[in-house]
Write an enzyme that holds these catalytic residues in place. Structure first.
Site, PDB file in Angstrom:
ATOM      1  N   ARG A   1      66.302  48.585 100.620  1.00 43.11           N
ATOM      2  CA  ARG A   1      65.232  49.519 100.217  1.00 43.11           C
ATOM      3  C   ARG A   1      65.173  49.655  98.692  1.00 43.11           C
ATOM      4  O   ARG A   1      64.118  49.879  98.120  1.00 43.11           O
ATOM      5  CB  ARG A   1      65.407  50.884 100.895  1.00 43.11           C
TER       6      ARG A   1
ATOM      7  N   SER B   1      63.837  58.700 100.430  1.00 39.35           N
ATOM      8  CA  SER B   1      64.585  57.773 101.286  1.00 39.35           C
ATOM      9  C   SER B   1      64.079  56.336 101.184  1.00 39.35           C
ATOM     10  O   SER B   1      64.868  55.398 101.181  1.00 39.35           O
ATOM     11  CB  SER B   1      64.495  58.221 102.747  1.00 39.35           C
TER      12      SER B   1
ATOM     13  N   GLU C   1      51.819  59.552 109.544  1.00 35.99           N
ATOM     14  CA  GLU C   1      51.910  58.094 109.389  1.00 35.99           C
ATOM     15  C   GLU C   1      50.601  57.398 109.755  1.00 35.99           C
ATOM     16  O   GLU C   1      50.201  56.433 109.102  1.00 35.99           O
ATOM     17  CB  GLU C   1      53.061  57.546 110.247  1.00 35.99           C
TER      18      GLU C   1
ATOM     19  N   PHE D   1      59.219  55.963 112.613  1.00 33.31           N
ATOM     20  CA  PHE D   1      57.971  56.718 112.734  1.00 33.31           C
ATOM     21  C   PHE D   1      56.794  55.920 112.181  1.00 33.31           C
ATOM     22  O   PHE D   1      55.689  55.995 112.714  1.00 33.31           O
ATOM     23  CB  PHE D   1      58.120  58.071 112.028  1.00 33.31           C
TER      24      PHE D   1
ATOM     25  N   HIS E   1      65.223  52.000 106.923  1.00 36.43           N
ATOM     26  CA  HIS E   1      66.159  52.554 107.908  1.00 36.43           C
ATOM     27  C   HIS E   1      66.016  51.898 109.282  1.00 36.43           C
ATOM     28  O   HIS E   1      65.996  52.558 110.320  1.00 36.43           O
ATOM     29  CB  HIS E   1      65.985  54.075 108.044  1.00 36.43           C
TER      30      HIS E   1
ATOM     31  N   ASP F   1      72.096  59.636 112.579  1.00 38.76           N
ATOM     32  CA  ASP F   1      70.884  60.355 112.994  1.00 38.76           C
ATOM     33  C   ASP F   1      70.508  60.069 114.448  1.00 38.76           C
ATOM     34  O   ASP F   1      69.671  60.755 115.029  1.00 38.76           O
ATOM     35  CB  ASP F   1      69.718  60.029 112.067  1.00 38.76           C
TER      36      ASP F   1
ATOM     37  N   ARG G   1      68.984  51.029 105.402  1.00 39.21           N
ATOM     38  CA  ARG G   1      69.476  52.180 104.654  1.00 39.21           C
ATOM     39  C   ARG G   1      70.732  51.875 103.847  1.00 39.21           C
ATOM     40  O   ARG G   1      70.816  52.240 102.676  1.00 39.21           O
ATOM     41  CB  ARG G   1      69.754  53.312 105.637  1.00 39.21           C
TER      42      ARG G   1
END
Lengths: 278, 310
Positions: B7, B33, B54, B79, B105, B113, B163
């Site tokens: 990322r 993030s 989104e 998402f 992620h 998570d 991530r």
């Protein structure tokens, strides 16, 4: 008058164009044996005003960067869209013969696709067009271009949550060059829109979302022109709630959910054309 | 070779591309993030944080693209992809708009998570769509180069990022090309086709395997679609056995892409998938999850031995 908009739009002439577009829409549906008459007929006056009095475009240069944009977010109403695009010079009458036909050269599908001149984006899944239009409106600002983005929504369509996501976004970014028009014909596929899920108080909802809200009779050409001619709001996006009648102009279709998405028989087609002629 | 998260490689490339006014960046309210905040801080006029919506973001990006802008729209893979299949299908893939979706992620590597945040079906979603290009870089450098390549590429694409910080496998001499796999380590006994973080797991596995006299060929498949069929076929034939490694469900991802390519080209060699075994995982750190759900270097070692009957 083939080509772009009328220089000095005359209400009588625009009303005549709207009638012509209604007839052409029914002709397309009848010939194809399928299609969506109800929402095509309800939006005909709005479409006539937009394409022949209000929007700036050149149908011979459909991608010119400064053009006003139009998005048919209620993508099932291609009969009125293609009829309008043909009258505006984007398509020929010959092209229209290929509506809903395989190998259609201009890709005149049941729902729009940008392979068709004059179409910006594919629609057909309800609820996406206002977000797309907002992206274009933001790009106009970045590029310093003064064009406007018109998005035609169905009233049933605004039951989709994404419409309200877009409403919040346009308010956040003060996108005053975005103009949503709701063809509020009050009838959806299954039922009356209010019985599916009531939208009222509709003006209050849009006001609460920070939009510049106008409500008109969507079959009154004077009112349509007046609201579309208004200068942009200094910072708010604009929504025009146009109260219309689904199936407008054809007695047996008016207000009937049953005429959302089917072709008339030959007898009913003839009757409809006679009524539109009168 | 630079260690770091993919990322971050992506976000650093955006800064490099920023001089071109066609670039616009959108985020769905998670820009710290996805790291797009780095771009947003420097170029606020071309950064659009659309909030936690989104579907709206994806279609707004499509609108930008119709005007000639090149939008990168970022969010959590879960998402960004999970909520917006319809928007991606209609406004991106079918409309063939030049939008780059960036899902950070991805996979079990997210860790604690839990399954709602561990995206294991995104490669299947995007790979199944006509017109889509699907890319998962292996390290910071490749993410940096892939982002730049996608900026030049015309058409909708999905860039899957991770991530965690990962060990660098490439330096700036690497020549990433969309649609091309890359042989990281030549060998002879079996071909390991790995993507994303599984490249690092495979490298760890190979240290053990080499000690035991097994010499695999490691092929990094960063472009999952279009697949480098020529290289896959050549390496499967040449090595005689195949392992496909991905941090994704075993259905619909790189494993299926490679298997299809081999079957269609009549390459009949033993094939094993290292992937999530069609289950939802659980909470836990990435290392423990990789061990429990079959993605660790140990599993690659055991699978290699079993496939070679050693």
């Amino acid at each position: 008058m083939n080509g772009t908009k009328v220089d000095n739009p005359d209400v009588g002439e625009l009303t005549a164009i709207a009638r012509e577009l209604r007839k052409k829409s029914l002709e397309l549906i009848f010939r194809a044996g399928s299609g969506h008459p109800g929402g095509s007929l309800s939006s005909a006056d709005l479409m006539a005003a937009l394409f022949f009095a209000v929007m700036k475009y050149d149908s011979k240069d459909p991608r010119s960067p400064g053009r006003d944009r139009f998005i048919l977010s209620k993508g099932h109403c291609t009969p009125i869209l293609y009829s309008t695009l043909a009258r505006a010079g984007f398509l020929s009458d010959e092209d229209l013969l290929q509506y809903r036909q395989i190998n259609s050269e201009k890709f005149l599908s049941g729902h729009p696709h940008p392979k068709t001149p004059g179409v910006e984006i594919a629609t057909g899944s309800l609820g996406q067009g206002l977000s797309v239009g907002h992206g274009i409106a933001l790009a106009a600002r970045l590029d310093g271009l003064p064009y406007r983005v018109f998005v035609l929504l169905g009233d049933g369509e605004i039951q989709e949550g994404q419409v309200w996501e877009a409403a919040m976004s346009a308010q956040k970014f003060k996108s005053n060059n975005l103009i949503a028009i709701i063809d509020n014909n009050k009838v959806a596929q299954d039922n009356l829109t209010k019985d599916l899920k009531d939208l009222e108080p509709l003006e209050d909802k849009w006001i609460a979302f920070g939009w510049d809200v106008h409500r008109i009779d969507g079959h009154n050409m004077d009112q349509i022109l007046e609201v579309l001619d208004k200068p942009l709001h200094p910072e708010k996006p604009r929504v025009i709630i146009a109260d219309t009648i689904k199936g407008k102009g054809v007695s047996f279709m008016e207000g009937e959910p049953g005429w959302h998405g089917k072709a008339p028989s030959e007898d009913l087609y003839k009757q409809a054309m006679e009524e539109l002629e009168a | 070779m630079k260690d770091g998260a993919t990322r971050d490689g992506f976000a650093d490339a955006l800064l490099d591309l920023a001089s071109d006014p066609k670039l616009v960046v959108l985020d769905a309210g998670v820009s710290d993030s996805t790291r797009t905040q780095k771009f947003g801080d420097k170029y606020p006029d071309r950064f659009f944080n659309m909030g936690i919506s989104e579907g709206d973001m994806v279609c707004t990006a499509a609108g930008f693209a119709t005007t000639g802008k090149v939008p990168f729209a970022a969010g959590f893979a879960c998402f960004l992809l999970g909520r917006t299949m319809d928007q991606i299908l209609v406004s991106l893939a079918y409309s063939n708009t030049n939008v780059k979706l960036v899902g950070s992620h991805g996979g079990l590597a997210v860790g604690e998570d839990g399954p709602t945040a561990q995206m294991i079906v995104d490669l299947a979603y995007t790979r199944a769509m006509p017109n889509m290009t699907v890319i998962q870089p292996a390290d910071w450098e490749e993410a940096f180069q892939a982002t730049k390549a996608l900026f030049e590429h015309k058409g909708p694409a999905y860039l899957r990022l991770g991530r965690p910080s990962v060990k660098g496998v490439y330096d700036s001499n690497h020549k990433f090309k969309i649609g091309k796999g890359h042989i990281l380590k030549p060998g002879k006994d079996l071909a390991i086709f790995a993507t994303g973080i599984m490249v690092q797991e495979s490298l760890t596995a190979m240290e053990t395997l080499e000690k035991e006299g097994i010499k695999p060929t490691l092929v990094n498949i960063a472009t999952i679609k279009p697949l480098d069929v020529e290289l896959v076929v050549e390496q499967a034939r040449g090595n005689g056995a195949v392992i496909i490694a991905e941090d994704h469900n075993r259905i619909g991802g790189l494993g299926d892409a490679v298997t299809e390519a081999l079957m269609e080209n009549e390459v009949h060699v033993p094939i094993k998938k290292i992937a999530v075994n069609d289950v939802f995982a659980e909470t836990g750190n990435a290392k423990d999850l990789f061990e429990k759900y079959g993605l660790s270097a140990n599993h690659i070692v055991q699978t290699a031995k079993s496939i070679l009957k050693k």
